[in-house]
Scaffold this motif. Structure first.
Motif, PDB file in Angstrom:
ATOM      1  N   ARG A  48       0.832  -1.209   0.000  1.00 53.29           N
ATOM      2  CA  ARG A  48       0.000   0.000   0.000  1.00 53.29           C
ATOM      3  C   ARG A  48       0.866   1.258   0.000  1.00 53.29           C
ATOM      4  NH1 ARG A  48      -5.002  -1.764   0.455  1.00 53.29           N
ATOM      5  NH2 ARG A  48      -5.386  -3.737   1.492  1.00 53.29           N
ATOM      6  N   SER A  49       0.282   2.310  -0.561  1.00 53.80           N
ATOM      7  CA  SER A  49       1.028   3.574  -0.677  1.00 53.80           C
ATOM      8  C   SER A  49       1.363   4.161   0.689  1.00 53.80           C
ATOM      9  CB  SER A  49       0.230   4.581  -1.503  1.00 53.80           C
ATOM     10  OG  SER A  49      -1.035   4.767  -0.908  1.00 53.80           O
ATOM     11  N   SER A  50       0.590   3.765   1.709  1.00 54.65           N
ATOM     12  CA  SER A  50       0.834   4.287   3.065  1.00 54.65           C
ATOM     13  C   SER A  50       2.082   3.671   3.706  1.00 54.65           C
ATOM     14  CB  SER A  50      -0.383   4.013   3.950  1.00 54.65           C
ATOM     15  OG  SER A  50      -0.679   2.625   3.956  1.00 54.65           O
ATOM     16  N   ASP A  51       2.618   2.618   3.075  1.00 56.33           N
ATOM     17  CA  ASP A  51       3.806   1.957   3.632  1.00 56.33           C
ATOM     18  C   ASP A  51       4.868   1.763   2.536  1.00 56.33           C
ATOM     19  OD1 ASP A  51       5.635   0.467   5.111  1.00 56.33           O
ATOM     20  OD2 ASP A  51       4.512  -1.408   4.881  1.00 56.33           O
ATOM     21  N   PRO A  52       5.500   2.862   2.130  1.00 56.65           N
ATOM     22  CA  PRO A  52       6.463   2.756   1.021  1.00 56.65           C
ATOM     23  C   PRO A  52       7.765   2.032   1.386  1.00 56.65           C
ATOM     24  CG  PRO A  52       6.434   4.998   1.880  1.00 56.65           C
ATOM     25  CD  PRO A  52       5.374   4.238   2.627  1.00 56.65           C
ATOM     26  N   LYS A  53       8.097   1.998   2.676  1.00 55.19           N
ATOM     27  CA  LYS A  53       9.391   1.422   3.078  1.00 55.19           C
ATOM     28  C   LYS A  53       9.456  -0.086   2.842  1.00 55.19           C
ATOM     29  CE  LYS A  53      10.706   4.850   6.516  1.00 55.19           C
ATOM     30  NZ  LYS A  53      10.840   5.138   7.950  1.00 55.19           N
ATOM     31  N   THR A  54       8.343  -0.769   3.076  1.00 57.19           N
ATOM     32  CA  THR A  54       8.354  -2.231   2.925  1.00 57.19           C
ATOM     33  C   THR A  54       8.709  -2.624   1.494  1.00 57.19           C
ATOM     34  OG1 THR A  54       6.753  -2.504   4.699  1.00 57.19           O
ATOM     35  CG2 THR A  54       6.962  -4.331   3.163  1.00 57.19           C
ATOM     36  N   PHE A  55       8.045  -1.993   0.522  1.00 61.26           N
ATOM     37  CA  PHE A  55       8.366  -2.361  -0.862  1.00 61.26           C
ATOM     38  C   PHE A  55       9.794  -1.941  -1.213  1.00 61.26           C
ATOM     39  CE2 PHE A  55       8.803  -1.736  -5.397  1.00 61.26           C
ATOM     40  CZ  PHE A  55       8.447  -3.002  -5.834  1.00 61.26           C
ATOM     41  N   ALA A  56      10.226  -0.791  -0.715  1.00 57.45           N
ATOM     42  CA  ALA A  56      11.581  -0.325  -1.012  1.00 57.45           C
ATOM     43  C   ALA A  56      12.613  -1.368  -0.570  1.00 57.45           C
ATOM     44  CB  ALA A  56      11.833   1.017  -0.326  1.00 57.45           C
ATOM     45  N   LYS A  57      12.405  -1.938   0.606  1.00 58.24           N
ATOM     46  CA  LYS A  57      13.335  -2.957   1.115  1.00 58.24           C
ATOM     47  C   LYS A  57      13.254  -4.240   0.291  1.00 58.24           C
ATOM     48  CE  LYS A  57      13.114  -1.198   5.830  1.00 58.24           C
ATOM     49  NZ  LYS A  57      12.501  -1.367   7.149  1.00 58.24           N
TER      50      LYS A  57
END
Ligand code: ZN
Length: 161
Positions: free
Chosen positions: A33-42
């Motif tokens: 989700r867009s509200s949690d950009p860090k997870t996808f970045a990692k």
């Protein structure tokens, strides 16, 4: 938490990072989700968006969330420990488990010997043997102000009872 956010209104975290248009069929949107950009970045940094996409397509839909959770966990640990990743945590726990199994075996062995000694013919020897075998037992008795009189116990009866 907004569970029914329409996907077309905003890009998911993956499409935002990859600077592409998020389509309704986006494979990443339900999980990043867009509200949690860090997870996808990692996850992207460790596994690569293309590999994650291929992986998710191959996995049944009802197991994709779990897959993403484990990928996120693995990515997080891999970034903290680039050499060992999750294996470092697993190896550490296995070492600890072996130590505890070793300690448990020693404790069981001491307990077995203490039980044998307590049923010997000589109560005085039994007590001496128990105090010798079970570390800390005599100290515990002293701490509690507990006095021990062997004559109070019948032969063969455990002084622990
Ligand atoms: Zn998307």
């Amino acid at each position: 938490m907004r569970g029914h956010e329409p996907r077309s209104s905003s890009s998911c975290a993956a499409c935002k990072l990859l600077k592409r248009r998020c389509v309704p069929s986006c494979i990443f949107a339900p999980y990043f989700r867009s509200s949690d950009p860090k997870t996808f970045a990692k996850v992207h940094k460790v596994f690569g968006a293309s590999n994650v996409s291929k992986l998710l397509v191959e996995i049944p839909e009802d197991q994709r969330q779990e897959t993403v959770n484990s990928l996120a966990y693995e990515a997080e640990v891999r970034l903290k420990d680039p050499v060992y990743g999750c294996i470092g945590a697993i190896a550490s726990l296995q070492r600890k488990m072996l130590e505890l199994q070793h300690d448990l075996a020693i404790a069981r062995s001491r307990l077995a010997r203490a039980t044998q000694v307590s049923v010997s013919d000589d109560p005085a020897a039994s007590l001496a043997g128990v105090l010798d075998i079970v570390p800390g037992y005599s100290e515990l008795m002293l701490l509690d102000g507990f006095t021990f009189d062997c004559s109070l116990y019948d032969l063969g009866q455990s002084p622990f009872v």
